[in-house]
Every structure is written in C-alpha cells, then in structure tokens.
Design a protein around this motif. Structure first.
Motif, PDB file in Angstrom:
ATOM      1  N   VAL A 146      30.974  20.989  42.903  1.00  0.00           N
ATOM      2  CA  VAL A 146      31.223  20.401  41.592  1.00  0.00           C
ATOM      3  C   VAL A 146      30.094  19.441  41.263  1.00  0.00           C
ATOM      4  N   ASP A 147      29.413  19.703  40.156  1.00  0.00           N
ATOM      5  CA  ASP A 147      28.313  18.836  39.733  1.00  0.00           C
ATOM      6  C   ASP A 147      28.757  17.804  38.704  1.00  0.00           C
ATOM      7  N   THR A 148      29.700  18.186  37.846  1.00  0.00           N
ATOM      8  CA  THR A 148      30.221  17.265  36.838  1.00  0.00           C
ATOM      9  C   THR A 148      31.738  17.415  36.770  1.00  0.00           C
ATOM     10  N   SER A 149      32.460  16.318  36.841  1.00  0.00           N
ATOM     11  CA  SER A 149      33.918  16.334  36.660  1.00  0.00           C
ATOM     12  C   SER A 149      34.270  15.427  35.492  1.00  0.00           C
ATOM     13  N   ARG A 150      35.410  15.733  34.860  1.00  0.00           N
ATOM     14  CA  ARG A 150      35.787  15.000  33.661  1.00  0.00           C
ATOM     15  C   ARG A 150      37.223  14.488  33.758  1.00  0.00           C
ATOM     16  N   ALA A 151      37.476  13.396  33.068  1.00  0.00           N
ATOM     17  CA  ALA A 151      38.802  12.786  33.063  1.00  0.00           C
ATOM     18  C   ALA A 151      39.837  13.766  32.527  1.00  0.00           C
ATOM     19  N   GLY A 152      41.016  13.705  33.074  1.00  0.00           N
ATOM     20  CA  GLY A 152      42.083  14.613  32.649  1.00  0.00           C
ATOM     21  C   GLY A 152      42.094  15.867  33.485  1.00  0.00           C
ATOM     22  N   GLY A 153      40.917  16.477  33.631  1.00  0.00           N
ATOM     23  CA  GLY A 153      40.800  17.658  34.493  1.00  0.00           C
ATOM     24  C   GLY A 153      41.261  18.936  33.825  1.00  0.00           C
ATOM     25  N   ASP A 154      40.731  20.036  34.287  1.00  0.00           N
ATOM     26  CA  ASP A 154      41.117  21.353  33.797  1.00  0.00           C
ATOM     27  C   ASP A 154      40.986  22.340  34.954  1.00  0.00           C
ATOM     28  N   TYR A 155      41.680  23.486  34.841  1.00  0.00           N
ATOM     29  CA  TYR A 155      41.641  24.431  35.949  1.00  0.00           C
ATOM     30  C   TYR A 155      40.506  25.436  35.781  1.00  0.00           C
ATOM     31  N   PHE A 156      39.957  25.849  36.930  1.00  0.00           N
ATOM     32  CA  PHE A 156      38.812  26.756  36.960  1.00  0.00           C
ATOM     33  C   PHE A 156      39.129  28.067  37.661  1.00  0.00           C
ATOM     34  N   PHE A 157      40.215  28.096  38.429  1.00  0.00           N
ATOM     35  CA  PHE A 157      40.640  29.290  39.160  1.00  0.00           C
ATOM     36  C   PHE A 157      42.135  29.462  38.986  1.00  0.00           C
ATOM     37  N   ALA A 158      42.563  30.747  38.966  1.00  0.00           N
ATOM     38  CA  ALA A 158      43.997  31.033  38.915  1.00  0.00           C
ATOM     39  C   ALA A 158      44.241  32.451  39.415  1.00  0.00           C
ATOM     40  N   MET A 159      45.486  32.739  39.725  1.00  0.00           N
ATOM     41  CA  MET A 159      45.921  34.083  40.076  1.00  0.00           C
ATOM     42  C   MET A 159      46.592  34.714  38.859  1.00  0.00           C
ATOM     43  N   LEU A 160      46.434  36.023  38.729  1.00  0.00           N
ATOM     44  CA  LEU A 160      47.077  36.785  37.661  1.00  0.00           C
ATOM     45  C   LEU A 160      47.801  37.992  38.252  1.00  0.00           C
ATOM     46  N   PRO A 161      48.933  38.390  37.649  1.00  0.00           N
ATOM     47  CA  PRO A 161      49.525  39.671  38.046  1.00  0.00           C
ATOM     48  C   PRO A 161      48.694  40.824  37.499  1.00  0.00           C
ATOM     49  N   SER A 162      48.939  42.010  38.009  1.00  0.00           N
ATOM     50  CA  SER A 162      48.121  43.172  37.649  1.00  0.00           C
ATOM     51  C   SER A 162      48.325  43.636  36.220  1.00  0.00           C
ATOM     52  N   ASN A 163      49.396  43.175  35.567  1.00  0.00           N
ATOM     53  CA  ASN A 163      49.711  43.655  34.221  1.00  0.00           C
ATOM     54  C   ASN A 163      49.652  42.565  33.164  1.00  0.00           C
ATOM     55  N   SER A 164      48.954  41.463  33.453  1.00  0.00           N
ATOM     56  CA  SER A 164      48.925  40.373  32.482  1.00  0.00           C
ATOM     57  C   SER A 164      47.567  39.686  32.477  1.00  0.00           C
ATOM     58  N   THR A 165      47.175  39.208  31.296  1.00  0.00           N
ATOM     59  CA  THR A 165      45.959  38.412  31.173  1.00  0.00           C
ATOM     60  C   THR A 165      46.281  36.985  30.730  1.00  0.00           C
ATOM     61  N   THR A 166      47.561  36.619  30.741  1.00  0.00           N
ATOM     62  CA  THR A 166      47.975  35.297  30.267  1.00  0.00           C
ATOM     63  C   THR A 166      48.840  34.533  31.266  1.00  0.00           C
ATOM     64  N   PHE A 167      49.431  35.233  32.256  1.00  0.00           N
ATOM     65  CA  PHE A 167      50.354  34.579  33.183  1.00  0.00           C
ATOM     66  C   PHE A 167      49.556  33.969  34.348  1.00  0.00           C
ATOM     67  N   TYR A 168      48.866  32.870  34.063  1.00  0.00           N
ATOM     68  CA  TYR A 168      48.049  32.206  35.078  1.00  0.00           C
ATOM     69  C   TYR A 168      48.939  31.361  35.991  1.00  0.00           C
ATOM     70  N   THR A 169      48.806  31.575  37.289  1.00  0.00           N
ATOM     71  CA  THR A 169      49.522  30.746  38.253  1.00  0.00           C
ATOM     72  C   THR A 169      48.564  30.314  39.347  1.00  0.00           C
ATOM     73  N   ALA A 170      49.029  29.421  40.227  1.00  0.00           N
ATOM     74  CA  ALA A 170      48.164  28.820  41.253  1.00  0.00           C
ATOM     75  C   ALA A 170      46.900  28.260  40.595  1.00  0.00           C
ATOM     76  N   ARG A 171      47.078  27.617  39.466  1.00  0.00           N
ATOM     77  CA  ARG A 171      45.952  27.042  38.734  1.00  0.00           C
ATOM     78  C   ARG A 171      45.363  25.895  39.559  1.00  0.00           C
ATOM     79  N   THR A 172      44.067  25.962  39.775  1.00  0.00           N
ATOM     80  CA  THR A 172      43.389  24.989  40.617  1.00  0.00           C
ATOM     81  C   THR A 172      42.441  24.161  39.762  1.00  0.00           C
TER      82      THR A 172
END
Length: 344
Positions: free
Chosen positions: A101-127
C-alpha cells in the motif's frame, strides 16, 4: 471387504487431492502495460483507470508467488474486474495475495472481494485498507460495511509488502458462514495459526451461494487506497496456499516428468509432470552433493497432469536435480530424475 477398502482409499485420495491443490493462481505473468482484460479477467464496472499489469512483481520470502511475473496496480478509482475458477460451496477456502500500500485514505474502501459464479454484485469477504495514525489498518466485512466490519488491531506500514490470507468457511444453515483474515510481515507458518489477525466478523449479510470468482476493485476516489497486489492463490487448505502445484488436466496416459522450463533459469522455473493413477507423489530438489534443498510436492494426487513453480531465489548458481516419485494405490512405484541449471 477388499473392494470396500479400495473404494474407501480411492475416495480418500480423491478428497485429499482436491483439498490440497491450489484452485486458482494469478501471478500477472504478462507483459507490463497489458490490460488484465486480455488475460481472462472480466471488467465489471468503472470507466477510467483500466487495470494494467505493472512491473516489477512483488516479492516476499517463503511465499510461492514471490517474484513470479509482474503485478497489478490498483488506483483510487476506476475499473473493477473479476476472474473465475471452478465454483464450490463446501468446506473452507483460503485466498492469499501480496500487497504493498503506497497511499491510504481516511474511511477506507475495499480492494478485494469474493464473488459467486453467477453474480457480479454479491461482493463478500470485502477486504479494506483504512488510513490511521502511523500507517494503515486492514479491515474485513461480509457485505457492506454497514452490515458489520472488523478492523485489525495492528497498524501496517505504507510501502512495505505483506501477505494477506482471507479465510471463508461455509457453514450449514442461513447466515452462519465464518470469515477471518491473517496478515503477515514475517515468516508465514506452515500450519494455520491459532489466532487470526481478524478472528471473526459479526455481520447481518447473507452467505455466499458458492465461491467462483476472485474480484479486484478500484473504489471511491476519496477513500480507496493506491496500492500494488500480486500473487493470488486460492486453496481449500492452508498447505494448499503454501504449495504451488496446479492441476492442468484430469487425464494422463502415463507417468512423465518433463524438463523444467526455462532452463537455465533465474530464479523461477516451471516443472510439469503426469501420474497415470491415484497415489502419493513427491517432487524434491537436490544439490550436487545429494542434499535436499526443497520439497515442491508431497501430496496424494489423482490421475492427471500437473505443474509446479520452483523459486530458487535463496539458492546459489549451479547444477541441481529434481526427482519425481510416485507410489500408486496398486503398489506400483515409479521415479524419474532430471537436471536443471540455475544461473544468476
């Protein structure tokens, strides 16, 4: 009785093999400047800052993906993408990757997640990466942050490479699946530690229907980090994360050990082999004195073709030997040995 025993052993071997193998590997071993969309990743949302392969790749001592290929730069806003693998919804999944990580910001946001094979919106394990005094913290959520999010107590240093392992455990029932996260700055233990960096996440979010896609995300311009990510690995065991074996074909006509490629090499090379039936397989590296310097494979494998990466970063230049041994379920034993040359 004998038929029953053989049937049991076959199921044991098949189950053990499936759980010990790496299900997904992404080392971004492509030309710097390439869009990852040209290499099996599917763009999902975002219209700016396309996800590009960048050089060099990240390195981390003891991690199988260290120094292999290039890396991926995630900016503070832009395209998101996912890449699929064989879906599954039983047991535990470990997803590992290196980050800087070179730059981090207040509040934070996720950069990685898992998806099921049939969805592009059901993000889980958001890191998430979230700015804090002296560096950043890592966070994990099952759904949106509003459904429940847990932060690491540790503060991490910008500009330093870490290994992160996200654990997702499917549990019977509704809303029962467990999430946890490990982050390492030193040696990665050979077995799963008793206490995770983020031990659990309390959440009202729904469970995954299956795990079939790895997703990367460039989030909000005001909260997302600017960072490098590399060396994705998905497996159903901790040991599967730490080995680089990959099943490339479920069919094999004979026992075969191929010449490593490239050869000579510096410092990584790939070894392919095939086994004609179920059995125990070992693949070990020896120096010219006959001393074992590395064990690449020591697993129960099913019939098929495999490949494994060997990283000789910590070895000196010279001649080495690699030996493949196969002990079949029927008592058949086969072995082969070949030479390789490390030139630094």
């Amino acid at each position: 009785m004998k038929k029953f025993i053989y049937a049991f052993l076959f199921l044991f071997l098949a189950f053990g093999s499936a759980n010990s193998q790496t299900l997904f590997i992404e080392n971004f071993d492509y030309t710097a400047g390439d869009s990852i969309g040209a290499h099996g990743w599917v763009y999902n949302t975002g219209a700016v800052n396309p996800l590009l392969v960048t050089a060099p790749g990240l390195t981390y001592t003891g991690y199988p993906g260290s120094g292999v290929g290039n890396a991926l730069t995630l900016k503070s806003t832009g395209n998101d993408a996912y890449k699929g693998f064989v879906q599954d919804s039983v047991g535990t999944f470990y997803t590992a990757f290196m980050i800087r990580v070179d730059t981090s910001r207040a509040g934070g946001d996720y950069f990685f997640a898992m998806l099921p094979s049939n969805s592009t919106t059901f993000y889980t394990a958001r890191t998430y990466i979230s700015d804090t005094t002296g560096g950043f913290r890592i966070a994990l959520s099952k759904g949106t942050a509003a459904t429940g999010i847990a932060y690491s107590n540790a503060v991490y240093t910008r500009g330093t490479t870490y290994v992160v392992i996200v654990k997702y455990e499917f549990v019977s029932g509704t809303g029962n699946d467990n999430l946890s996260l490990y982050a390492f700055s030193g040696a990665i233990p050979p077995t799963e530690p008793g206490t995770a960096t983020i031990p659990s996440v309390t959440s009202t979010a729904n469970d995954l229907t299956n795990y079939g896609r790895v997703a990367v995300r460039q989030g909000s311009a005001t909260t997302a980090p600017y960072m490098i990510i590399d060396g994705f690995r998905v497996a159903k065991t901790w040991a599967g994360i730490m080995t680089s074996i990959e099943n490339t074909n479920t069919v094999a006509e004979s026992f075969k050990l191929s010449q490593n490629y490239p050869n000579p090499f510096n410092p990584t090379t790939n070894i392919k082999f095939s086994v004609p039936s179920n059995g125990n397989v070992t693949l070990k590296i020896y120096n010219t004195l006959g001393k074992e310097v590395s064990t690449l494979v020591n697993s129960q494998l099913t019939t098929g073709e495999y490949q494994v990466d060997f990283n000789a970063k910590n070895l000196t230049s010279g001649l080495y030997f690699y030996k493949l041994e196969f002990a079949g379920l029927n008592g058949n034993y086969i072995s082969d040995i070949k030479k390789m040359m490390l030139v630094k």
